[in-house]
Design a protein around this motif. Structure first.
Motif, short mmCIF file in Angstrom:
data_model
loop_
_atom_site.label_atom_id
_atom_site.label_comp_id
_atom_site.label_asym_id
_atom_site.label_seq_id
_atom_site.Cartn_x
_atom_site.Cartn_y
_atom_site.Cartn_z
N THR A 84 14.42 12.88 7.68
CA THR A 84 15.02 11.72 8.35
C THR A 84 14.26 10.46 7.95
OG1 THR A 84 13.62 12.15 10.29
CG2 THR A 84 15.87 13.05 10.30
N HIS A 85 12.95 10.60 7.80
CA HIS A 85 12.10 9.52 7.27
C HIS A 85 10.82 10.18 6.74
CE1 HIS A 85 9.49 9.83 10.85
NE2 HIS A 85 10.62 9.93 11.52
N ALA A 86 10.18 9.54 5.80
CA ALA A 86 8.97 10.11 5.19
C ALA A 86 8.23 9.04 4.42
CB ALA A 86 9.33 11.28 4.26
N ASP A 87 6.91 9.23 4.30
CA ASP A 87 6.10 8.44 3.38
C ASP A 87 6.19 9.08 2.01
OD1 ASP A 87 5.26 6.63 5.33
OD2 ASP A 87 3.59 7.90 5.92
N LEU A 88 6.30 8.27 0.99
CA LEU A 88 6.48 8.77 -0.36
C LEU A 88 5.19 8.67 -1.16
CD1 LEU A 88 9.96 7.20 -1.17
CD2 LEU A 88 9.47 9.60 -0.63
N MET A 89 4.98 9.65 -2.03
CA MET A 89 3.84 9.67 -2.92
C MET A 89 4.32 9.53 -4.36
SD MET A 89 1.64 12.78 -1.20
CE MET A 89 0.48 12.78 -2.57
N ASN A 90 3.40 9.17 -5.24
CA ASN A 90 3.72 9.05 -6.66
C ASN A 90 4.29 10.37 -7.18
OD1 ASN A 90 3.72 7.82 -9.26
ND2 ASN A 90 1.91 9.02 -9.76
N GLY A 91 5.46 10.29 -7.82
CA GLY A 91 6.07 11.49 -8.40
C GLY A 91 7.03 12.22 -7.50
N ASP A 92 7.15 11.81 -6.23
CA ASP A 92 8.08 12.49 -5.32
C ASP A 92 9.51 12.40 -5.86
OD1 ASP A 92 6.21 13.33 -3.54
OD2 ASP A 92 6.59 11.80 -2.03
N LYS B 255 0.79 -1.22 0.00
CA LYS B 255 0.00 0.00 0.00
C LYS B 255 0.83 1.28 0.00
CE LYS B 255 -3.83 -2.10 2.58
NZ LYS B 255 -4.68 -2.00 3.79
N ALA B 256 2.09 1.21 0.41
CA ALA B 256 2.84 2.45 0.60
C ALA B 256 4.32 2.21 0.42
CB ALA B 256 2.55 3.00 2.00
N CYS B 257 5.06 3.33 0.37
CA CYS B 257 6.52 3.29 0.26
C CYS B 257 7.08 4.33 1.22
CB CYS B 257 6.95 3.59 -1.17
SG CYS B 257 8.73 3.42 -1.43
N ARG B 258 8.12 3.95 1.95
CA ARG B 258 8.71 4.83 2.96
C ARG B 258 10.22 4.95 2.71
NH1 ARG B 258 5.36 1.17 4.86
NH2 ARG B 258 3.36 1.89 5.69
N ILE B 259 10.77 6.07 3.14
CA ILE B 259 12.19 6.34 2.96
C ILE B 259 12.81 6.70 4.31
CG2 ILE B 259 11.74 8.77 2.37
CD1 ILE B 259 14.16 8.64 0.49
N ARG B 260 14.03 6.20 4.57
CA ARG B 260 14.79 6.54 5.77
C ARG B 260 16.16 7.06 5.35
NH1 ARG B 260 16.60 2.72 8.72
NH2 ARG B 260 15.98 0.90 7.48
N ASP B 261 16.58 8.14 5.95
CA ASP B 261 17.91 8.68 5.69
C ASP B 261 18.89 8.08 6.70
OD1 ASP B 261 19.99 10.44 4.78
OD2 ASP B 261 19.66 11.58 6.62
N VAL B 262 19.98 7.48 6.21
CA VAL B 262 21.02 6.93 7.09
C VAL B 262 22.38 7.50 6.70
CG1 VAL B 262 19.77 4.80 7.62
CG2 VAL B 262 21.20 4.88 5.57
N GLY C 1 23.17 12.68 -2.29
CA GLY C 1 24.45 13.10 -2.87
C GLY C 1 24.20 14.01 -4.07
N GLN C 2 24.74 13.63 -5.23
CA GLN C 2 24.51 14.40 -6.46
C GLN C 2 23.53 13.70 -7.39
OE1 GLN C 2 28.77 14.52 -7.49
NE2 GLN C 2 28.65 16.76 -7.37
N THR C 3 22.87 12.66 -6.92
CA THR C 3 22.01 11.85 -7.77
C THR C 3 20.54 12.11 -7.45
OG1 THR C 3 23.71 10.14 -7.76
CG2 THR C 3 21.54 9.50 -8.58
N ARG C 4 19.74 12.25 -8.49
CA ARG C 4 18.32 12.52 -8.34
C ARG C 4 17.51 11.28 -8.74
NH1 ARG C 4 16.19 15.76 -11.70
NH2 ARG C 4 17.89 15.83 -13.20
N PHE C 5 16.43 11.05 -8.01
CA PHE C 5 15.55 9.92 -8.24
C PHE C 5 14.09 10.40 -8.24
CE2 PHE C 5 19.21 8.65 -5.73
CZ PHE C 5 19.69 7.52 -6.36
N SER C 6 13.20 9.53 -8.72
CA SER C 6 11.77 9.79 -8.63
C SER C 6 11.05 8.48 -8.30
CB SER C 6 11.24 10.34 -9.96
OG SER C 6 9.85 10.57 -9.89
N ILE C 7 10.03 8.58 -7.48
CA ILE C 7 9.20 7.41 -7.14
C ILE C 7 8.00 7.37 -8.09
CG2 ILE C 7 7.57 6.53 -5.42
CD1 ILE C 7 10.31 5.76 -4.74
N ARG C 8 7.75 6.17 -8.61
CA ARG C 8 6.62 6.00 -9.55
C ARG C 8 5.77 4.81 -9.13
NH1 ARG C 8 6.97 3.05 -14.24
NH2 ARG C 8 9.26 3.15 -14.09
N PHE C 9 4.47 5.06 -8.98
CA PHE C 9 3.51 4.01 -8.66
C PHE C 9 2.80 3.59 -9.94
CE2 PHE C 9 2.63 5.17 -3.94
CZ PHE C 9 3.97 5.33 -3.72
N GLU C 10 2.65 2.31 -10.15
CA GLU C 10 1.92 1.81 -11.31
C GLU C 10 0.88 0.80 -10.83
OE1 GLU C 10 4.29 0.09 -14.35
OE2 GLU C 10 5.14 2.02 -15.01
#
Length: 331
Positions: free
Chosen positions: A75-83, A55-62, A88-97
């Motif tokens: 430090t931690h967060a729930d992620l939504m589609n498109g977040d 149902k969900a996706c979560r992220i933790r910073d370590v 570092g220098q790398t960018r990402f995006s979360i995608r729900f399908e």
């Protein structure tokens, strides 16, 4: 539902990483991570951890240098589609399908609507043209002040939405842009998803949301500024209460296609509605409109508003020019 981590920058840009329920994914610079970026010197050995369930996706910073979601350090967060995530220098995006088995909740469409997809097929978002950018509008006049004289397309649009198109609703597509849900959550207006039940709750980020828009609503100004020209959804002029209008609109979420299969019908996308309505027969128009006085959609030229009404013998289309007349004539 399937969840992916899309890599947007760096040497691995374009790579898509599936996130498996119950299986944490560690992102980092060294072999301690499950997915590594050795060329990103600002990334920690293990920088962040992604954990997903059904149902969900979560992220933790370590990390040492921090992890950012949509520009904010977390430090931690729930992620939504498109977040958007930066490590570092790398960018990402979360995608729900959605999986095929997770199609939106079905309702039984009236029989006359069964052949409609043969005239206009429901279009996937990816197949539709890119959105246009709206520009800011003037705020509503303060109490006791004379009304503003519309001078720009945005001011003219806001005057119509606050005036002759009342009482008014918007039917907004959360799948188009994450800012749709953000605008709704920040608003205090009465609203409800057209999807129902547990599955509907899981698909909130993909659902059409019906929201009532009184003429004094601040959300109207937000939608004119951010949404017009971006295909966020359509407007509906209707005097009935929200639960009654919602029950009517839910009838048309599913249509039958050849092979007797049912398919979700995104009629609330203005690019679909403005092609679909002129193809309808009088009985279909009567059925589709029901208690609705007007369906309103942006034209492919965002300086034109399209107002559809039921004349009892079919659909009437009234294009309404938002630009000043002298501009339209090129004078």
């Amino acid at each position: 539902m399937r969840i992916f981590l899309d890599i947007l920058s760096g040497s691995q840009a374009g790579k898509k990483i599936p996130l498996n329920p119950g299986q944490p994914l560690r992102i980092g610079r060294t072999s301690k991570g499950d997915c590594t970026f050795p060329d990103d010197q600002l990334m920690s050995g293990v920088h962040l951890v992604l954990e997903c369930d059904e149902k969900a996706c979560r992220i933790r910073d370590v990390s040492t240098n921090g992890t950012f979601v949509n520009g904010k350090r977390i430090t931690h967060a729930d992620l939504m589609n498109g977040d958007k995530i930066v490590a570092g220098q790398t960018r990402f995006s979360i995608r729900f399908e959605m999986n095929e088995a997770e199609a939106p909740p079905r309702s039984s469409p009236p029989a006359p609507f069964a052949p409609l997809p043969q005239r206009i097929a429901p279009l996937p978002v990816a197949a539709l043209p890119p959105p246009r950018v709206a520009v800011p509008v003037l705020p509503a006049p303060a109490e006791g002040e004379p009304p503003l004289v519309p001078a720009t397309p945005q001011e003219r649009l806001l005057a119509l939405l606050r005036g002759e198109l009342q009482p008014l609703y918007a039917l907004l597509d959360a799948a188009v842009e994450p800012d749709v849900l953000k605008a709704l959550y920040e608003s205090k207006e009465e609203r409800q998803s057209l999807f129902e039940g547990v599955l509907g709750a899981r698909l909130v980020h993909f659902a059409p949301h019906l929201v009532r828009l009184p003429k004094e609503s601040p959300l109207l100004g937000t939608l004119v500024q951010k949404a017009w020209g971006k295909n966020w959804g359509i407007y509906i002029a209707c005097a009935r209460p929200l639960p009654e209008l919602r029950a009517h609109l839910r009838q048309f979420l599913e249509v039958r296609v050849p092979g007797n299969r049912e398919m979700h019908f995104r009629y609330y996308d203005p690019r679909i509605l403005r092609v679909f309505l002129p193809t309808c027969l009088p009985d279909e128009i009567n059925q589709f409109f029901g208690p609705v006085k007007y369906f309103v959609a942006e034209d492919k030229n965002p300086e034109v508003l399209l107002r559809f009404s039921n004349n009892g013998h079919g659909v009437d289309l009234k294009p309404m020019l938002l630009a000043p007349q002298e501009k339209a004539q090129g004078t």
